[in-house]
Design a protein around this motif. Structure first.
Motif, short mmCIF file in Angstrom:
data_model
loop_
_atom_site.label_atom_id
_atom_site.label_comp_id
_atom_site.label_asym_id
_atom_site.label_seq_id
_atom_site.Cartn_x
_atom_site.Cartn_y
_atom_site.Cartn_z
N GLN A 130 0.80 -1.22 0.00
CA GLN A 130 0.00 0.00 0.00
C GLN A 130 0.84 1.27 0.00
O GLN A 130 0.52 2.24 -0.67
CB GLN A 130 -0.86 0.02 1.26
N THR A 135 0.95 2.04 -6.52
CA THR A 135 -0.23 1.30 -6.08
C THR A 135 -1.28 1.24 -7.17
O THR A 135 -2.30 0.60 -7.00
CB THR A 135 -0.86 1.96 -4.83
N GLY A 136 -1.04 1.92 -8.28
CA GLY A 136 -1.99 1.88 -9.39
C GLY A 136 -1.94 0.51 -10.05
O GLY A 136 -1.48 -0.47 -9.46
N TRP A 137 -2.38 0.45 -11.30
CA TRP A 137 -2.40 -0.85 -11.96
C TRP A 137 -0.98 -1.42 -12.14
O TRP A 137 -0.78 -2.62 -12.12
CB TRP A 137 -3.13 -0.77 -13.31
N GLN A 138 0.01 -0.49 -12.24
CA GLN A 138 1.38 -1.00 -12.39
C GLN A 138 1.82 -1.81 -11.17
O GLN A 138 2.43 -2.87 -11.30
CB GLN A 138 2.39 0.15 -12.58
N TRP A 140 -0.09 -3.35 -8.93
CA TRP A 140 -0.80 -4.63 -8.89
C TRP A 140 -0.21 -5.60 -9.89
O TRP A 140 -0.02 -6.78 -9.58
CB TRP A 140 -2.30 -4.43 -9.19
N ALA A 141 0.12 -5.09 -11.08
CA ALA A 141 0.68 -5.97 -12.11
C ALA A 141 2.00 -6.56 -11.65
O ALA A 141 2.22 -7.78 -11.72
CB ALA A 141 0.86 -5.19 -13.41
#
Lengths: 172, 183
Positions: A130, A135-138, A140-141
């Motif tokens: 966090q 923390t954006g889609w990058q 998570w990816a």
């Protein structure tokens, strides 16, 4: 309190309540990041690098965190505090090994410790994810791909190095 | 001719320097150490016992294993020789890396480095947590393990200080695992 003494007691405590380097990450996080001794970013560097460099993770974590807090003397104090508990315990065990076989209660203590450490590590993983930056889609990816790669037995240090390089080239 | 004590210690030091330069972490060093130690310094049974003890006692795994092997090879001085060999490579390397990185704490590329590193480190922690959890349950998911896991999750959720939770979990373990024979 003197910072070096604080460091010493902190690493003594962490090393008495965990059985290996990676397992100490959860507890260490709560002590040093939540306690505001190092930044989130420094902690992530410490964990990442100690899993990449060869040799004991626990000692490298101690060295990095200790150095970040108190320079070379901080690193050495953290190191000494990490070495002391296992050394004293082993000296004790090897000396009485011939009479006492396995002390059942010590084994049970550590066995009870393990599930709690696992849960603590999950909480820590979430906090690091966090607050660590992307923390954006990058983010998570990178996280999901790393998780899949590691569960497919890709060596952890290779995954960590690649993730860091992706960060340097695409996220800075 | 019996080798002198000095050469035993020197061999021991060299062996642990080598193992610790070549392996990334405590658990990974077990395989390498096995090849170096079993048959030469200790029997397979002794080695297995040393690994078992290392998992059961608190503190860094790699260090404990090193000290057991050192003791088998050269008594108490062997313990300290092995310790030295196991401590030097990782810490000297880390000291160098740490001192270099502290110079760059405000560099742009370091932000990216950490941003990419964080999710991977989180994944690494999850994987290790899972392995630890599985190892503690041996073959099947035990009711007692789940009980401790759930209780500690609740405690962490309510922000009970983590050393207290771990201590409590250990003490709970002493009671609920009770009388059980060790192999």
């Amino acid at each position: 309190m003197d910072i070096l003494l604080k460091l010493f007691l902190l690493f003594l405590k962490v090393n008495l309540l965990s059985t290996s380097g990676p397992a100490s990450v959860g507890l260490l996080y709560h002590e040093v990041v939540v306690g505001k001794l190092v930044t989130e970013s420094q902690f992530v560097q410490a964990v990442g690098l100690s899993s990449v460099l060869p040799g004991s993770d626990a000692l490298q974590l101690a060295m990095y965190i200790g150095y970040a807090i108190g320079g070379i003397s901080g690193g050495l104090v953290a190191l000494a505090a990490s070495i002391l508990p296992p050394t004293l315990i082993i000296l004790g065990v090897t000396m009485i090994l011939h009479r006492v076989r396995r002390e059942a209660w010590v084994g049970n203590f550590v066995e009870g410790l393990a599930p709690a450490i696992s849960v603590l590590m999950l909480f820590t993983a979430w906090k690091i994810f966090q607050k660590g930056g992307a923390t954006g889609w990058q983010g998570w990816a990178i996280g999901i791909v790393s998780l899949i790669a590691m569960s497919l037995k890709v060596p952890e240090r290779i995954v960590v190095v690649i993730a860091a390089l992706v960060g340097v080239f695409f996220l800075s | 001719m019996k080798p002198s004590k000095f050469s035993v210690w020197l061999n021991l030091l060299w062996m642990f320097l080598k193992v610790n330069i070549l392996s990334p972490s405590g658990p990974a060093s077990i395989g390498l150490l096995y090849k170096e130690a079993v048959g030469k310094i200790m029997t397979e049974a002794q080695f297995v016992e040393a690994v078992g003890f290392s998992n059961v006692l608190p503190g860094s795994e790699a260090l404990k294993l090193a000290m057991f092997v050192g003791f088998a090879a050269g008594g108490i001085p062997g313990v300290f020789t092995a310790l030295l060999g196991a401590i030097l490579p990782p810490t000297v390397m880390m000291l160098i890396v740490a001192s270099v990185l502290q110079q760059f704490q405000h560099a742009n590329w370091l932000d990216g480095f950490v941003a990419g590193l964080s999710p991977a480190v989180a994944a690494l922690i999850i994987v290790v947590a899972w392995e630890l959890f599985r190892a503690s349950t041996r073959k099947k998911i035990d009711r007692r393990v789940v009980l401790i896991a759930v209780l500690s999750a609740v405690a962490f959720w309510f922000e009970v200080p983590s050393p207290l939770v771990l201590l409590g979990a250990g003490i709970l373990g002493v009671f609920i695992y009770g009388r059980r024979s060790y192999g």
